[in-house]
Design an enzyme around this catalytic site. Sequence first.
Site, PDB file in Angstrom:
ATOM      1  N   GLU A  79     -21.372 -28.761  34.802  1.00 31.85           N
ATOM      2  CA  GLU A  79     -20.609 -28.806  35.559  1.00 31.85           C
ATOM      3  C   GLU A  79     -20.602 -29.587  37.128  1.00 31.85           C
ATOM      4  O   GLU A  79     -20.616 -29.038  38.237  1.00 31.85           O
ATOM      5  CB  GLU A  79     -18.819 -27.782  36.387  1.00 31.85           C
ATOM      6  CG  GLU A  79     -18.393 -28.560  34.618  1.00 31.85           C
ATOM      7  CD  GLU A  79     -16.860 -27.374  35.333  1.00 31.85           C
ATOM      8  OE1 GLU A  79     -16.743 -27.476  36.146  1.00 31.85           O
ATOM      9  OE2 GLU A  79     -15.744 -27.560  34.588  1.00 31.85           O
ATOM     10  N   GLU A  89     -15.720 -25.508  26.782  1.00 30.87           N
ATOM     11  CA  GLU A  89     -14.528 -24.852  27.592  1.00 30.87           C
ATOM     12  C   GLU A  89     -13.252 -25.283  27.813  1.00 30.87           C
ATOM     13  O   GLU A  89     -12.876 -26.525  27.957  1.00 30.87           O
ATOM     14  CB  GLU A  89     -14.185 -24.908  29.026  1.00 30.87           C
ATOM     15  CG  GLU A  89     -16.090 -24.027  29.575  1.00 30.87           C
ATOM     16  CD  GLU A  89     -15.701 -23.717  31.554  1.00 30.87           C
ATOM     17  OE1 GLU A  89     -14.346 -24.469  32.155  1.00 30.87           O
ATOM     18  OE2 GLU A  89     -17.305 -23.702  32.043  1.00 30.87           O
TER      19      GLU A  89
HETATM   20  C1  GCO Z   1     -14.427 -24.865  35.920  1.00 30.94           C
HETATM   21  C2  GCO Z   1     -15.745 -23.758  35.712  1.00 30.94           C
HETATM   22  C3  GCO Z   1     -15.344 -22.420  35.106  1.00 30.94           C
HETATM   23  C4  GCO Z   1     -14.018 -22.357  35.476  1.00 30.94           C
HETATM   24  C5  GCO Z   1     -13.362 -22.507  34.569  1.00 30.94           C
HETATM   25  C6  GCO Z   1     -11.468 -22.224  35.224  1.00 30.94           C
HETATM   26  O1  GCO Z   1     -14.580 -25.340  35.277  1.00 30.94           O
HETATM   27  O2  GCO Z   1     -14.398 -24.509  36.995  1.00 30.94           O
HETATM   28  O3  GCO Z   1     -16.658 -23.707  33.976  1.00 30.94           O
HETATM   29  O4  GCO Z   1     -16.358 -21.750  35.823  1.00 30.94           O
HETATM   30  O5  GCO Z   1     -13.822 -20.684  36.231  1.00 30.94           O
HETATM   31  O6  GCO Z   1     -13.137 -23.995  34.382  1.00 30.94           O
HETATM   32  O7  GCO Z   1     -11.488 -23.432  36.343  1.00 30.94           O
END
Ligand code: GCO
Length: 462
Positions: free
Chosen positions: A163, A355
């Site tokens: 990200e 994710e």
């Molecule tokens: C993000 C990260 C994760 C977060 C998850 C929940 O997307 O911020 O990759 O580290 O913990 O997404 O917010």
Amino acid sequence: MSFPKEFIWGAAAASYQVEGGAFSDGKGLSVWDMMSRWPGRTWENNSGDVSCDHYHRYEQDVALMAQIGLQAYRLSICWPRVLPQGIGKINEKGIDFYDRLVDSLLAHRIQPWVTLFHWDYPYELFCRGGWLNPESPDWFAEYARVIADRLSDRVTHWMTQNEPQCFIGLGHQDGYHAPGLKLDFPEILLATHHALLAHGKAVQVLRSRAKSTPTIGAAPVGVTLIPVSNSEADIQATRKRMFSISEKTYWTNTWYADPMILGCYPKDGLELFGKAVPNFRSSDFDIICQPLDFYGANMYHAERVRALPDGGSEIVPFDPGPAVTTMDWKIVPETLYWGPRFLYERYKLPIVVTENGMANIDWIHLDGQVHDPQRIDFLHRYLQQLQRAIDDGVDARGYFVWSIMDNFEWAFGYRQRFGLIYVDYTSQKRLLKDSALWYKEVIASNGNRIGTVTEDRAPRQI
Ligand code: GCO
């Protein structure tokens, strides 16, 4: 109507969020070690100093993963644990941790999927300008080299960065995340350009040095949009909007993914950002745009779009009282249909959902168990939509629940619980939530028990 035979079922976490051991065994500091000490910057001043203490308890954690039947674990490496100064001298004890973790995963037949960078940037390099420094892509390449040389005999699945929208935008423009800066837009675009070059260089390093054939992707985040109806007009308007830049914001899909995959910045962004765009050489894209094996999609929620008669589109607000998680994110299962579909159409890379999951109000109930029916329903609905995307021709190869265990949710500290495994941070005891047991059955049946999308039972509407 089923998941492909080779489909990978996994779960994810990230170094700063679970490891703890912030000052152990010669680890250098990261920008998160720095920022979590600033009063008021995280919920109840929580920090990742200890977190789940995964650094010391990884064997137990891997055994729990095996109990769930996990086929893959997406982990990230803490750059300053391995290179305390960010470059130069290697911390043997630090890299040894990842050696042991990888071995333990493989011993349990769990594939390690390694993200090189999930936000814990070396403090020492931050002091030298961090992502603003033109040398930063080479620093990242050096780090990638160290990791490739040490782990690529056993690790085959890689993601360069997690990200960039967040570590650049939230970290350097809004200041909510480490390093907590509030830079102007031109500097944001400069840092982004360096991060993109760093991505490209890391892919080159992995391709040239890996000891076993690497499968490489990146995991950007961006924005997912879904059409408010199945009309062709709404679908087209949504697709167009998802890949357009109409505001000066880092929340875009194309400013990151187009250079990496298509080899150029998007035209509309170049026009809109104008003079804020850094001077780049066209040859930069020979570095940034490297062949990738998959698009890692971190997907949680989406906004709805409707076509307007004038050829434009608008965001359609949700009806009052929508289903939301404790992050206040709307529950929109179609995110996992339209998101993968639109990305696959545009970038033509296999999709891995790197994710997806939800934060919930989890606690240990009187019977000693953690019942989280909301999470089960959430995962079930989202997976139905992913299956629908696959049925409609999207080449989706894997799915990772965020997260394997409760952990440090950045500025939200330990307030938010995303895990399949409940963590009591005081006793460091772990407990499989109901959702972990449910996911175990999903994995064991290769998703057979997910079933097709069920019609919504009233009154839930999206
Ligand atoms: C993000 C990260 C994760 C977060 C998850 C929940 O997307 O911020 O990759 O580290 O913990 O997404 O917010």
